[in-house]
Design a protein around this motif. Sequence first.
Motif, PDB file in Angstrom:
ATOM      1  N   VAL A   1      -6.446   0.530  -8.022  1.00  0.00           N
ATOM      2  CA  VAL A   1      -5.649   1.452  -7.216  1.00  0.00           C
ATOM      3  C   VAL A   1      -4.191   1.307  -7.610  1.00  0.00           C
ATOM      4  O   VAL A   1      -3.769   0.277  -8.135  1.00  0.00           O
ATOM      5  CB  VAL A   1      -5.818   1.175  -5.699  1.00  0.00           C
ATOM      6  CG1 VAL A   1      -7.227   1.467  -5.256  1.00  0.00           C
ATOM      7  CG2 VAL A   1      -5.432  -0.264  -5.340  1.00  0.00           C
ATOM      8  N   HIS A   2      -3.428   2.369  -7.370  1.00  0.00           N
ATOM      9  CA  HIS A   2      -2.004   2.374  -7.719  1.00  0.00           C
ATOM     10  C   HIS A   2      -1.201   2.075  -6.460  1.00  0.00           C
ATOM     11  O   HIS A   2      -1.331   2.767  -5.456  1.00  0.00           O
ATOM     12  CB  HIS A   2      -1.608   3.736  -8.279  1.00  0.00           C
ATOM     13  CG  HIS A   2      -0.506   3.649  -9.282  1.00  0.00           C
ATOM     14  ND1 HIS A   2      -0.637   4.093 -10.589  1.00  0.00           N
ATOM     15  CD2 HIS A   2       0.739   3.157  -9.187  1.00  0.00           C
ATOM     16  CE1 HIS A   2       0.506   3.879 -11.232  1.00  0.00           C
ATOM     17  NE2 HIS A   2       1.356   3.312 -10.404  1.00  0.00           N
ATOM     18  N   LEU A   3      -0.358   1.047  -6.523  1.00  0.00           N
ATOM     19  CA  LEU A   3       0.434   0.634  -5.366  1.00  0.00           C
ATOM     20  C   LEU A   3       1.894   1.039  -5.532  1.00  0.00           C
ATOM     21  O   LEU A   3       2.399   1.195  -6.646  1.00  0.00           O
ATOM     22  CB  LEU A   3       0.347  -0.884  -5.169  1.00  0.00           C
ATOM     23  CG  LEU A   3      -1.018  -1.477  -4.855  1.00  0.00           C
ATOM     24  CD1 LEU A   3      -0.901  -2.982  -4.628  1.00  0.00           C
ATOM     25  CD2 LEU A   3      -1.654  -0.813  -3.645  1.00  0.00           C
ATOM     26  N   GLN A   4       2.550   1.193  -4.391  1.00  0.00           N
ATOM     27  CA  GLN A   4       3.981   1.448  -4.393  1.00  0.00           C
ATOM     28  C   GLN A   4       4.638   0.549  -3.359  1.00  0.00           C
ATOM     29  O   GLN A   4       4.035   0.166  -2.356  1.00  0.00           O
ATOM     30  CB  GLN A   4       4.290   2.912  -4.093  1.00  0.00           C
ATOM     31  CG  GLN A   4       3.935   3.365  -2.689  1.00  0.00           C
ATOM     32  CD  GLN A   4       4.327   4.815  -2.447  1.00  0.00           C
ATOM     33  OE1 GLN A   4       4.619   5.559  -3.370  1.00  0.00           O
ATOM     34  NE2 GLN A   4       4.331   5.218  -1.191  1.00  0.00           N
TER      35      GLN A   4
ATOM     36  N   MET B   1      -8.623  -3.224  -5.876  1.00  0.00           N
ATOM     37  CA  MET B   1      -9.142  -3.097  -4.522  1.00  0.00           C
ATOM     38  C   MET B   1     -10.607  -3.515  -4.548  1.00  0.00           C
ATOM     39  O   MET B   1     -11.379  -3.011  -5.369  1.00  0.00           O
ATOM     40  CB  MET B   1      -9.026  -1.666  -4.001  1.00  0.00           C
ATOM     41  CG  MET B   1      -9.551  -1.492  -2.585  1.00  0.00           C
ATOM     42  SD  MET B   1      -9.501   0.221  -1.995  1.00  0.00           S
ATOM     43  CE  MET B   1     -10.987   0.877  -2.756  1.00  0.00           C
ATOM     44  N   ARG B   2     -10.989  -4.430  -3.682  1.00  0.00           N
ATOM     45  CA  ARG B   2     -12.354  -4.931  -3.666  1.00  0.00           C
ATOM     46  C   ARG B   2     -12.968  -4.764  -2.294  1.00  0.00           C
ATOM     47  O   ARG B   2     -12.256  -4.729  -1.287  1.00  0.00           O
ATOM     48  CB  ARG B   2     -12.384  -6.407  -4.089  1.00  0.00           C
ATOM     49  CG  ARG B   2     -12.057  -6.581  -5.565  1.00  0.00           C
ATOM     50  CD  ARG B   2     -11.858  -8.014  -5.970  1.00  0.00           C
ATOM     51  NE  ARG B   2     -11.749  -8.121  -7.437  1.00  0.00           N
ATOM     52  CZ  ARG B   2     -11.283  -9.170  -8.086  1.00  0.00           C
ATOM     53  NH1 ARG B   2     -10.865 -10.223  -7.412  1.00  0.00           N
ATOM     54  NH2 ARG B   2     -11.237  -9.175  -9.406  1.00  0.00           N
TER      55      ARG B   2
ATOM     56  N   ARG C   1     -10.352  10.074  -2.509  1.00  0.00           N
ATOM     57  CA  ARG C   1      -9.184  10.238  -1.624  1.00  0.00           C
ATOM     58  C   ARG C   1      -8.041   9.334  -2.077  1.00  0.00           C
ATOM     59  O   ARG C   1      -6.875   9.743  -2.083  1.00  0.00           O
ATOM     60  CB  ARG C   1      -9.596   9.914  -0.184  1.00  0.00           C
ATOM     61  CG  ARG C   1      -8.436   9.812   0.817  1.00  0.00           C
ATOM     62  CD  ARG C   1      -7.768  11.154   1.045  1.00  0.00           C
ATOM     63  NE  ARG C   1      -6.768  11.064   2.087  1.00  0.00           N
ATOM     64  CZ  ARG C   1      -5.495  10.733   1.898  1.00  0.00           C
ATOM     65  NH1 ARG C   1      -5.076  10.451   0.664  1.00  0.00           N
ATOM     66  NH2 ARG C   1      -4.647  10.691   2.906  1.00  0.00           N
ATOM     67  N   ILE C   2      -8.375   8.122  -2.490  1.00  0.00           N
ATOM     68  CA  ILE C   2      -7.344   7.156  -2.867  1.00  0.00           C
ATOM     69  C   ILE C   2      -6.689   7.524  -4.192  1.00  0.00           C
ATOM     70  O   ILE C   2      -5.468   7.456  -4.338  1.00  0.00           O
ATOM     71  CB  ILE C   2      -7.952   5.734  -2.954  1.00  0.00           C
ATOM     72  CG1 ILE C   2      -8.339   5.239  -1.558  1.00  0.00           C
ATOM     73  CG2 ILE C   2      -6.972   4.759  -3.595  1.00  0.00           C
ATOM     74  CD1 ILE C   2      -9.107   3.946  -1.575  1.00  0.00           C
TER      75      ILE C   2
ATOM     76  N   LEU D   1      -2.780   1.133   2.655  1.00  0.00           N
ATOM     77  CA  LEU D   1      -4.126   1.377   2.138  1.00  0.00           C
ATOM     78  C   LEU D   1      -5.166   0.627   2.956  1.00  0.00           C
ATOM     79  O   LEU D   1      -6.232   1.168   3.286  1.00  0.00           O
ATOM     80  CB  LEU D   1      -4.208   0.964   0.671  1.00  0.00           C
ATOM     81  CG  LEU D   1      -5.568   1.137  -0.014  1.00  0.00           C
ATOM     82  CD1 LEU D   1      -6.093   2.555   0.155  1.00  0.00           C
ATOM     83  CD2 LEU D   1      -5.478   0.768  -1.485  1.00  0.00           C
ATOM     84  N   LEU D   2      -4.876  -0.613   3.319  1.00  0.00           N
ATOM     85  CA  LEU D   2      -5.823  -1.384   4.133  1.00  0.00           C
ATOM     86  C   LEU D   2      -6.026  -0.735   5.501  1.00  0.00           C
ATOM     87  O   LEU D   2      -7.147  -0.686   6.022  1.00  0.00           O
ATOM     88  CB  LEU D   2      -5.325  -2.825   4.306  1.00  0.00           C
ATOM     89  CG  LEU D   2      -5.447  -3.718   3.068  1.00  0.00           C
ATOM     90  CD1 LEU D   2      -4.752  -5.050   3.299  1.00  0.00           C
ATOM     91  CD2 LEU D   2      -6.907  -3.949   2.689  1.00  0.00           C
ATOM     92  N   ASN D   3      -4.943  -0.219   6.081  1.00  0.00           N
ATOM     93  CA  ASN D   3      -5.067   0.469   7.374  1.00  0.00           C
ATOM     94  C   ASN D   3      -5.901   1.742   7.229  1.00  0.00           C
ATOM     95  O   ASN D   3      -6.743   2.047   8.075  1.00  0.00           O
ATOM     96  CB  ASN D   3      -3.684   0.807   7.931  1.00  0.00           C
ATOM     97  CG  ASN D   3      -2.971  -0.417   8.464  1.00  0.00           C
ATOM     98  OD1 ASN D   3      -3.591  -1.400   8.845  1.00  0.00           O
ATOM     99  ND2 ASN D   3      -1.648  -0.364   8.489  1.00  0.00           N
TER     100      ASN D   3
END
Length: 444
Positions: free
Chosen positions: A182-185, A197-198, A383-384, A396-398
Amino acid sequence: MSEITIDLRLVFKIPDSGLTINGLIRGLKEASSEIHGAMVSTLMKALEERVIEQKLEQEPGRYQRNGHQSQPRKLRTSLGVIAYRFAQLRDRQQGGTVVPLVEALSIPAYDHYLEETMEPSIGLSVHLSYRRATSEVERIQGQSMSHTTVHSRLQEFAQSHSPFGERKAITFRYLLVDGTKVHLQGPSGQDLGQAEMRWALASLGPSSPFEPVGFWINTDWAEIRKELEERLDYQKIEILFSDGGPGIEENLLRAGMDHQRCQWHGKRDFPYLLYADGAKKPEQRPLLEKLKSIPAMHFTKAQLEQLRPEDRPFLEEIAQKTQQGFQDLLNALDPEKYPKARTYIQNLINPVTTFLTWWLNKGEVIPLNTNAIESAFSQVCNRIKKVGKRWSEQGLLNWLKVAFYKIFKPELWTPLWHNEKEFPKIKLLSVQASCYWSGGITQI
């Protein structure tokens, strides 16, 4: 328990011709917000008067009526916008002003959008972007709100609902793990690059669905193992399902647990290892044909489910041919020429055939691959990666918590919003209506 009666008079303008049932329903729908607003305001007024009378009677001399708030407060609800000027009391003992109905109905002090109003937009945000979710709710229900409001309220909702508590009382037998990039910011949209992401899913056994038991971002498998041991009765888990990614078997496989590698991933990944060893497509073809010819690599769960006890000799023959097929493939893979591909096949042989030994030893059918089980995650990944594209780690976790309820446990979604806590609510006892025409009265 007491009763309250509302006398509601509605006046509609009816076209003299051309009216259809769709026009009737559409006109009533457009008026519903105003109708509901009048009903809610009237109920609030009646309740407010009762609460004030009770306060004045319970503590005589303490409270004094002090008019109403100077400006109406707008409450945005699923029934429409309610504009209401709350009555006030002056507290002679403590000083200051009291708003009795706000306290009596637990009306949030600052939120204009009541919690129940947010359900449609938060639910749609699991499948659509926040902007699209808000515009769709506005189109259907006439509820206007900003996408930032939906985003912030989704975060609040997720933080107050944790689906992954201690679940050791449940005897899970199967554990499936997987992951994706996944791409994080960071703050202010700072690009933090890709992260892993696992997730883990567990099942009670044959014919039982897999359900998520955890999501993680940037967490190694050793730490995930610790959390799973705290969360689940890990000693009861009999089979680990995975695609055989690095670190999974070493960290998640306990003594006495079997490992079922995914058939589909095994067939898909082998050509990449051959290419990494320098083998071009023409050179790969005979080796791929050898893997494809191995009976276990094209056996299906449907075939397993059709087996009967008297079919044991047939499956024993399949198991023997499978072992011979893998040995032939290893013999064809020169360790000097194909070191990566040969090591991959050596590590694949036993885990990818667990389903055979499991049936022979226990007569139980287990999944042969994980891609069908992971199909629900296609909605999550789409979606992600295709809609949101970049996420903060906590955001993302939320979002994944909300996705758990909406996609994987939809039967819990409605109770979370409407029935999570038992609370008193009004109940309609009867409805009576009369329709007045110029020619007389028609009783409905």
